[in-house]
Write a protein that holds these residues in place. Structure first.
Motif, mmCIF file in Angstrom:
data_model
loop_
_atom_site.group_PDB
_atom_site.id
_atom_site.type_symbol
_atom_site.label_atom_id
_atom_site.label_comp_id
_atom_site.label_asym_id
_atom_site.label_seq_id
_atom_site.Cartn_x
_atom_site.Cartn_y
_atom_site.Cartn_z
ATOM 1 N N GLU A 75 0.727 -1.585 0.365
ATOM 2 C CA GLU A 75 -0.109 -0.078 -0.349
ATOM 3 C C GLU A 75 1.063 1.436 0.304
ATOM 4 O O GLU A 75 1.659 0.897 0.440
ATOM 5 N N GLU A 76 0.109 2.530 -0.465
ATOM 6 C CA GLU A 76 1.311 3.648 -0.807
ATOM 7 C C GLU A 76 2.747 3.131 -1.742
ATOM 8 O O GLU A 76 3.327 4.674 -1.897
ATOM 9 N N CYS A 77 2.699 2.135 -1.936
ATOM 10 C CA CYS A 77 3.922 2.742 -3.001
ATOM 11 C C CYS A 77 3.456 2.754 -4.164
ATOM 12 O O CYS A 77 2.088 3.177 -4.750
ATOM 13 N N CYS A 78 4.659 3.677 -5.469
ATOM 14 C CA CYS A 78 4.298 3.963 -6.253
ATOM 15 C C CYS A 78 4.652 3.326 -7.748
ATOM 16 O O CYS A 78 5.878 2.931 -7.391
ATOM 17 N N ILE A 79 3.839 3.562 -9.107
ATOM 18 C CA ILE A 79 4.193 2.191 -9.153
ATOM 19 C C ILE A 79 3.477 2.918 -11.309
ATOM 20 O O ILE A 79 3.290 3.839 -10.743
ATOM 21 N N LYS A 80 4.102 2.565 -12.150
ATOM 22 C CA LYS A 80 3.975 2.759 -13.279
ATOM 23 C C LYS A 80 3.050 1.871 -13.708
ATOM 24 O O LYS A 80 4.106 0.384 -13.423
ATOM 25 N N ALA A 81 2.176 1.013 -14.854
ATOM 26 C CA ALA A 81 2.347 -0.290 -14.930
ATOM 27 C C ALA A 81 1.026 -0.515 -17.099
ATOM 28 O O ALA A 81 0.672 0.818 -16.884
ATOM 29 N N ALA A 82 1.499 -0.687 -17.534
ATOM 30 C CA ALA A 82 0.998 -0.893 -18.313
ATOM 31 C C ALA A 82 -0.362 -2.125 -17.899
ATOM 32 O O ALA A 82 0.014 -2.629 -17.567
ATOM 33 N N VAL A 83 -1.136 -1.221 -18.616
ATOM 34 C CA VAL A 83 -3.141 -1.799 -18.737
ATOM 35 C C VAL A 83 -3.293 -2.353 -19.834
ATOM 36 O O VAL A 83 -3.641 -1.379 -20.493
ATOM 37 N N PHE A 84 -3.832 -2.919 -19.790
ATOM 38 C CA PHE A 84 -5.638 -2.699 -20.879
ATOM 39 C C PHE A 84 -6.624 -2.837 -20.373
ATOM 40 O O PHE A 84 -6.537 -2.976 -20.293
ATOM 41 N N VAL A 85 -6.839 -1.698 -21.154
ATOM 42 C CA VAL A 85 -8.168 -0.992 -20.957
ATOM 43 C C VAL A 85 -9.439 -1.984 -21.815
ATOM 44 O O VAL A 85 -9.731 -1.172 -22.494
ATOM 45 N N LYS A 86 -10.081 -2.474 -20.616
ATOM 46 C CA LYS A 86 -11.602 -3.746 -21.918
ATOM 47 C C LYS A 86 -12.172 -2.855 -20.987
ATOM 48 O O LYS A 86 -12.798 -2.356 -20.143
ATOM 49 N N GLU A 87 -13.449 -2.854 -22.422
ATOM 50 C CA GLU A 87 -14.697 -2.842 -22.278
ATOM 51 C C GLU A 87 -15.507 -3.415 -20.834
ATOM 52 O O GLU A 87 -15.725 -4.446 -20.947
#
Lengths: 444, 444
Positions: A75-87
């Motif tokens: 919790e509260e770690c900062c991340i960058k993330a690749a995500v797929f935006v799924k309908e």
């Protein structure tokens, strides 16, 4: 030589998609970022809630799909993330975010001292405020200040439409405007100075220049009251306008301003308002009664009259309840306050010099505004100063405007925190201030 | 019970037509109001210039038509007047105002101590500021602050579009952010307190909440410099943003912000800009060089290197001239200032810890912005505090955010008066402040 181009046309920094852009990215794989707000483990997958761009984004972690061990996320770690935006029509936003890769940008050095990712921060007000830099990360706490921002936006938009000019006036001053002892002193090089209790003198000066002016800025009151209603530093919305026909014009202007403020909350903050269960009042017109009428009404209702010159907090509450029952309005203007209790610049009622052409606005049991018509005649102002035991020579730069020609004018001051706090029906005005200052509290 | 209805729907106060409504009133007889700015007697008639709604309206007085003796009008008296709005294509506004009746609302008690109705106020800066409540009534003086308002509007609009949240942070604080001795002390009840030199700590705290935040508000610097560049209280535009990829992203954001500010002046203040002869810069991109490069360039041009750690005012001027000659730009970013000269929260360049990931923006010969990336790691921040001789325990509420998880972030502070002053090419920043505070001046 290198050059920097404007962010809008800048390709260098556009790798990360911002939270508010996601709705246009359905079907795409994009990089997002955020603080991990909460990890909710389910059977075979997990929800990872990210605080990103001031919103909470729900991401779905699946071991088979996410190329990163869940245990590494805290919790509260900062991340960058690749995500797929799924309908996903069942989701409130119309999409789900499927986590593909995760990169940790920073890890917290310790756990939060208070649990911040439940519905509410389950702590005393004291604790809530002691850990304010962290407790504000809670979704409900943050929502308060989005609503406050919307209120100020609605006020500013309305006043600009009404041709008010926004000004910035000094907070270090040589004389207090409100009188009394509740003023902070400071040493200004070799001189004695004060912190402004209000921009009163300056906004009046500026009426002579722009006719209609406003300021949204800090004011300072050294009140020793330790109550749920008082802050020693607060954000004051002040306006002042010239060539008024009647002081009721100020109240009509405030009514319009508050309509705009409430409309702005509806428009800008529907989610925050729903989260906090805000009852946004519909303002069409505001009832209005004279101070003496209010006192008589309260006496009939059995209020003891401890203070014949003012309404005490209990009377304000009771009066609001009576007016709501009679008219349905949660706002009420009280006019014609006694001259004895109003500052030296308040204009007396020509029909009864014991009373002033002034008003307070009460909202849900509490005064949120004080306003009125000011004296514009030099002779009258000097005389009233003398009556109040003040030396006009101490106010020579203020009196320049009265000497050199001023129109009939007036204005008001509205406490932004009090307005927010009454809108949200909080038990303490400190909850509507990011970093409150009271007689004991100077940190954070 | 009486009620107050909102000003927009209010018939009671709509007798007077506002200055900005006149263009829709051609062919009508209406009531206007204003301060008499100037009376210009001609053969057989007179021009009466009225300051109304912050504009100057030209009225025509003719004895045969105006039902009021001209001698009764004095400069700065406040009047209501019935006027016929006559179409007049030769007039700048497309109409003339023919005075029919005049009613005096108030007369000044004395003449203005300074002549204010000529093109410029012909007085020393000292006198101009001593009589500020009156000298601001001069058309050119007032125009400065309409332009300042437009700059702030353009900035606010841009930052809101970029999803920055506007915040209000305390000005009475327990610790200064910028260090050094230039901080005002005050007694806060039983505690020692200070006036905030910047909202630095608070805006960083709020990055953890809203990711992008800004504030436009007063800051206080107890600098003893008595120069044409310094104010002891000024309006600071501060923004701070999280999840930056690189500190140059901050500069790209500022470039966009300044584009928007300049566009706002063009759009909102064409008349004021023309009156003051403002050269509004076209900002497409801003050149950018490293501090060490700047120093070398200046040395080549024969500047003596008195201060190897900073640019002095003469160097700033010279550098701006060189850059303008080379690139045509009146703005220039200088990056990578020495760590020794930057505050404890500045992030060192990982490639060279003697330098910071920071920048100044110079505009027409003067620094108007300081910004940079901040340290987000707790360990790194504590270590740098110790290196700078500071005790981390004194900053415990600030360090909460580093302990509990912060993203890479940074921001900047821009002096609104300096920006205005450089845009207007003034000789002294005090001219761009309504009521300036300097080491000697605490009034008006």
């Amino acid at each position: 030589m290198k050059t920097i181009t404007s962010i809008e046309s800048n390709e260098n920094f556009s790798n990360n998609v911002q939270a508010w852009q996601l709705k246009n990215m359905i079907g795409e794989t994009v990089t997002i970022h955020g603080n991990v707000y909460k990890i909710r483990k389910m059977h075979g997958f997990a929800f990872v809630l990210l605080r990103s761009g001031g919103e909470i984004l729900q991401c779905v972690y699946e071991e088979t799909r996410t190329d990163f061990p869940l245990e590494k996320l805290t919790e509260e770690c900062c991340i960058k993330a690749a995500v797929f935006v799924k309908e996903e029509p069942r989701s409130r936003r119309g999409f789900d975010l499927q986590l593909l890769h995760v990169q940790i940008l920073s890890l917290p050095a310790r756990h939060s001292p208070v649990v911040i990712n439940q519905k509410t921060v389950n702590a005393s007000l004291e604790t809530l405020l002691n850990y304010r830099p962290i407790t504000l990360r809670n979704q409900r706490e943050a929502a308060i200040f989005k609503i406050q921002e919307a209120l100020a936006d609605g006020i500013r938009r309305f006043l600009k439409e009404q041709h008010f000019t926004e000004i910035h006036t000094p907070k270090i001053v040589s004389e207090g405007a409100e009188g009394g002892t509740n003023i902070f002193h400071l040493k200004y090089f070799e001189q004695d100075a004060f912190l402004a209790q209000s921009p009163q003198f300056y906004k009046q000066m500026m009426v002579g220049v722009f006719e209609r002016v406003f300021e949204i800025g800090p004011v300072f009151r050294a009140e020793k009251h330790d109550t749920s209603r008082h802050l020693n530093e607060y954000t004051s919305v002040d306006f002042e306008m010239g060539f008024i026909e009647d002081f009721q014009e100020l109240m009509a202007m405030e009514t319009g301003m508050l309509r705009s403020a409430m409309a702005s909350v509806k428009e800008q903050c529907p989610e925050e308002a729903a989260l906090l269960g805000v009852r946004i009042p519909e303002i069409t017109e505001i009832p209005c009664l004279r101070f003496q009428e209010a006192k008589e009404l309260l006496q009939k209702e059995g209020c003891s009259q401890n203070n014949p010159m003012d309404l005490d907090p209990e009377e304000e509450k009771k009066l609001c309840r009576l007016i709501r029952e009679k008219t349905g309005s949660e706002f009420v203007f009280v006019t014609h306050y006694p001259s004895a209790k109003r500052p030296f610049y308040a204009m007396n009622d020509p029909q009864n010099p014991e009373e002033t052409l002034s008003f307070d606005l009460l909202f849900r049991g509490m005064e949120v505004t004080t306003g009125g018509q000011r004296i514009h005649s030099y002779e009258t102002q000097v005389e009233k100063m003398r009556q109040k035991g003040l030396n006009p020579e101490d106010f020579s730069s203020y009196l320049m405007i009265h000497q050199c020609g001023m129109p009939p004018h007036g204005g008001l001051g509205l406490g932004l925190e009090r307005l927010t706090s009454r809108l949200l029906e909080q038990d303490n005005v400190r909850r509507a201030c990011l970093f409150p200052r009271d007689i004991h509290r100077l940190t954070p």
